[in-house]
Design a protein around this motif. Structure first.
Motif, PDB file in Angstrom:
ATOM      1  N   GLY A 291      -4.401  -1.280  -3.363  1.00  0.00           N
ATOM      2  CA  GLY A 291      -4.904  -2.455  -4.058  1.00  0.00           C
ATOM      3  C   GLY A 291      -4.382  -3.710  -3.391  1.00  0.00           C
ATOM      4  O   GLY A 291      -3.650  -3.664  -2.402  1.00  0.00           O
ATOM      5  N   MET A 292      -4.748  -4.835  -3.951  1.00  0.00           N
ATOM      6  CA  MET A 292      -4.264  -6.117  -3.456  1.00  0.00           C
ATOM      7  C   MET A 292      -4.386  -7.132  -4.586  1.00  0.00           C
ATOM      8  O   MET A 292      -4.981  -6.857  -5.637  1.00  0.00           O
ATOM      9  N   THR A 293      -3.809  -8.299  -4.380  1.00  0.00           N
ATOM     10  CA  THR A 293      -3.786  -9.304  -5.441  1.00  0.00           C
ATOM     11  C   THR A 293      -5.194  -9.595  -5.955  1.00  0.00           C
ATOM     12  O   THR A 293      -5.436  -9.641  -7.167  1.00  0.00           O
ATOM     13  N   GLU A 294      -6.132  -9.773  -5.035  1.00  0.00           N
ATOM     14  CA  GLU A 294      -7.482 -10.191  -5.432  1.00  0.00           C
ATOM     15  C   GLU A 294      -8.294  -9.096  -6.107  1.00  0.00           C
ATOM     16  O   GLU A 294      -9.288  -9.399  -6.781  1.00  0.00           O
ATOM     17  N   THR A 295      -7.929  -7.851  -5.919  1.00  0.00           N
ATOM     18  CA  THR A 295      -8.745  -6.754  -6.436  1.00  0.00           C
ATOM     19  C   THR A 295      -8.006  -5.862  -7.421  1.00  0.00           C
ATOM     20  O   THR A 295      -8.608  -4.923  -7.961  1.00  0.00           O
ATOM     21  N   LEU A 296      -6.721  -6.109  -7.657  1.00  0.00           N
ATOM     22  CA  LEU A 296      -5.872  -5.147  -8.349  1.00  0.00           C
ATOM     23  C   LEU A 296      -6.071  -3.785  -7.663  1.00  0.00           C
ATOM     24  O   LEU A 296      -6.020  -3.716  -6.450  1.00  0.00           O
ATOM     25  N   MET A 297      -6.341  -2.712  -8.379  1.00  0.00           N
ATOM     26  CA  MET A 297      -6.358  -1.403  -7.709  1.00  0.00           C
ATOM     27  C   MET A 297      -7.779  -0.948  -7.381  1.00  0.00           C
ATOM     28  O   MET A 297      -8.685  -1.061  -8.202  1.00  0.00           O
ATOM     29  N   ASN A 298      -7.927  -0.422  -6.159  1.00  0.00           N
ATOM     30  CA  ASN A 298      -9.227   0.037  -5.674  1.00  0.00           C
ATOM     31  C   ASN A 298      -9.344   1.557  -5.588  1.00  0.00           C
ATOM     32  O   ASN A 298     -10.370   2.125  -5.936  1.00  0.00           O
ATOM     33  N   THR A 299      -8.308   2.209  -5.078  1.00  0.00           N
ATOM     34  CA  THR A 299      -8.353   3.651  -4.878  1.00  0.00           C
ATOM     35  C   THR A 299      -7.018   4.265  -5.281  1.00  0.00           C
ATOM     36  O   THR A 299      -6.007   3.574  -5.389  1.00  0.00           O
ATOM     37  N   SER A 300      -7.018   5.558  -5.469  1.00  0.00           N
ATOM     38  CA  SER A 300      -5.766   6.294  -5.662  1.00  0.00           C
ATOM     39  C   SER A 300      -5.996   7.779  -5.451  1.00  0.00           C
ATOM     40  O   SER A 300      -7.103   8.288  -5.687  1.00  0.00           O
ATOM     41  N   VAL A 301      -4.947   8.447  -5.008  1.00  0.00           N
ATOM     42  CA  VAL A 301      -4.918   9.895  -5.112  1.00  0.00           C
ATOM     43  C   VAL A 301      -4.818  10.215  -6.603  1.00  0.00           C
ATOM     44  O   VAL A 301      -4.041   9.600  -7.334  1.00  0.00           O
ATOM     45  N   ARG A 302      -5.613  11.137  -7.076  1.00  0.00           N
ATOM     46  CA  ARG A 302      -5.628  11.476  -8.489  1.00  0.00           C
ATOM     47  C   ARG A 302      -4.540  12.498  -8.816  1.00  0.00           C
ATOM     48  O   ARG A 302      -4.133  13.298  -7.964  1.00  0.00           O
ATOM     49  N   ALA A 303      -4.079  12.467 -10.052  1.00  0.00           N
ATOM     50  CA  ALA A 303      -3.066  13.429 -10.490  1.00  0.00           C
ATOM     51  C   ALA A 303      -3.567  14.858 -10.381  1.00  0.00           C
ATOM     52  O   ALA A 303      -2.790  15.782 -10.139  1.00  0.00           O
ATOM     53  N   ASP A 304      -4.891  15.045 -10.552  1.00  0.00           N
ATOM     54  CA  ASP A 304      -5.464  16.391 -10.461  1.00  0.00           C
ATOM     55  C   ASP A 304      -6.088  16.651  -9.097  1.00  0.00           C
ATOM     56  O   ASP A 304      -6.826  17.619  -8.913  1.00  0.00           O
TER      57      ASP A 304
END
Length: 491
Positions: A291-304
């Protein structure tokens, strides 16, 4: 819109909400504390928050959000020139601070409210009692925070983050991380940045869970809190690097990390060798998000999902992501090799750069996608692998587009390298040559340029080997642990 923090009025009143060291507030106490302070902030316009890693900062920001007024978190380490620019640009009506904080001269003319939650959680504001009112009725597009960027190419710009961005990002992360009110988060991040403040403080409160802030990061504190019931750890790569270094001699730390439900790293890429060292010692994989300041969070590895080292996972629910060529055309094949700029759109985006319509317009494509300036490749299954910033981490050498990050990871696998950064510099033949900046494990006997070039060429490809190597006692880093490559000079 619906409350950002439904647990303040609907959750278990005696559940711990915030803990900083020995000081803590339950949800009932936090509701009372922020309600009183919010009552004194209605119609205040923007308010500045002297964002120290304290209970007072958390109370101040939540109170401002409940009052419907935008909060401007101020980095206490900002120089007076930068601070003066931020105050002039954002024009807050007052500053919220902890009692005893010495505020620098640029804040001298602002009205000050000392936020002092007492034993019952009721703050004293200017020595007067304020009425507790209902949360302000404001729309989802109303500004919630104005967070200033790092200003690497000029004065910092104020990214106006709307309330919908907070709720959509935190709810998307709840989906990706299976984050619930039963989770207890531990972190030691600063609170003037979206990682530490939005994810680390507002995230648990939106879920109705708890946060334990270490004040200052140390591995003993991490072990204590995870062994004491915390379920999640947020950190940046420098923190996880220190954890990886400590693990061989600290069985309690290894035991604590093994108990964690989720270990999350962000703000910069976590080197693969640190991923592997932590996994080998604890059996737990660190997951990364982007993520970044302007977008907050965009992607993530999921817990599952698969915690694949070197990737930042897949787009979060509600976030659209594409890779674009230099001419702006979209890259449609996910082959794990084709490099493009990440562009995103969705409810997680900022509204504008405050007072900068020119910069706001330049940040978006004609069809409404935000240009992140980050370069990446995408694997066939949709996983995103970031190779670095377009301005500093994309090296065009001998007709190839080369990402600095993969070379840095390869260098860090060399036993003679403790830290590494890679940049490009002009070359008459190649266009750009690859330059490595390393902190050697043994300063008295650093690895040679040829040794490192052979090491990288063997692991990656010959055209990715460094042509020049500089030895440094330390790499320049900012408060979040990111390497400041613009401070690396060839003199």
């Amino acid at each position: 819109m619906a409350s950002l923090f439904p647990a303040l009025t609907e959750g278990p009143a005696d559940r711990p909400a915030l803990r900083f060291g020995e000081r803590s507030l339950t949800y009932a106490e936090l509701t009372a504390a922020t309600g009183v302070l919010a009552g004194g902030l209605k119609d205040a316009g923007r308010v500045a928050v002297w964002a120290t890693p304290t209970l007072e900062t958390a109370v101040a920001v939540v109170a401002a959000l409940r009052a419907g007024v935008p909060a401007v978190p101020l980095n206490p380490k900002s120089g007076e020139k930068e601070l003066g620019h931020i105050l002039s640009d954002s024009a807050p009506s007052l500053v919220l601070a902890s009692p005893g904080d010495e505020l620098p001269p640029p804040l001298g003319d602002l009205r000050r409210i000392d936020v002092t939650p007492d034993a019952t959680g009721i703050p004293v504001a200017d020595g007067e009692d304020a009425e507790v009112g209902e949360d302000a009725e404001v729309g989802e597009d109303a500004p919630a925070l104005v967070v200033y960027t790092s200003g690497t190419t000029g004065p910092p710009k104020g990214a106006v983050i709307p309330r919908r961005a907070l709720s959509s990002t935190l709810d998307a992360l709840a989906d990706a991380w299976e984050w619930t009110g039963d989770d207890v988060l531990v972190h030691g991040l600063p609170l003037f940045h979206v990682h530490g403040l939005v994810l680390g403080i507002l995230g648990p409160l939106r879920r109705g869970g708890s946060v334990r802030h270490l004040g200052r990061f140390d591995t003993d504190g991490v072990a204590r809190e995870l062994n004491g019931g915390a379920t999640m750890l947020f950190g940046v790569p420098t923190m996880y690097h220190r954890i990886a270094q400590a693990l061989p001699d600290d069985p309690e730390l290894a035991k604590a990390l093994a108990r964690a439900r989720l270990l999350v790293s962000g703000s910069a890429a976590l080197p693969v060798h640190d991923h592997e060292r932590i996994a080998a010692a604890t059996g737990r994989r660190v997951i990364e998000r982007y993520g970044m300041t302007e977008t907050l969070m965009n992607t993530s590895v999921r817990a599952d999902g698969e915690a694949r080292a070197g990737t930042v996972g897949v787009p979060l629910p509600g976030v659209e992501l594409r890779l674009a060529e230099e001419d702006g055309s979209a890259i449609t094949s996910y082959d794990g090799e084709t490099v493009g700029e990440i562009q995103v759109r969705g409810p997680n985006l900022f509204t504008e750069y405050l007072n900068r319509p020119d910069a706001t317009a330049a940040a978006f494509t004609a069809d409404g996608w935000f240009r992140t300036g980050d370069m990446a490749v995408r694997d066939p299954d949709g996983y995103v692998r970031i190779i670095g910033r377009k301005a500093t981490d994309l090296i065009k050498s001998g007709g190839y587009k080369i990402g600095a990050g993969e070379i840095e990871n390869a260098l860090l696998e060399h036993p003679g390298v403790r830290e590494a950064a890679v940049t490009g510099e002009p070359d008459a033949d190649l266009g750009e040559r690859i330059v490595a900046w390393i902190v050697p494990t043994d300063p008295e006997s650093p690895p040679t340029t040829q040794d490192l070039a052979d090491h990288v060429a063997h692991r990656l490809a010959p055209h990715k080997r460094p042509r020049v190597v500089h030895h440094l006692p330390a790499l320049p880093r900012n408060d979040m642990g990111k390497i400041m490559k613009r401070a690396l000079t060839h003199d």
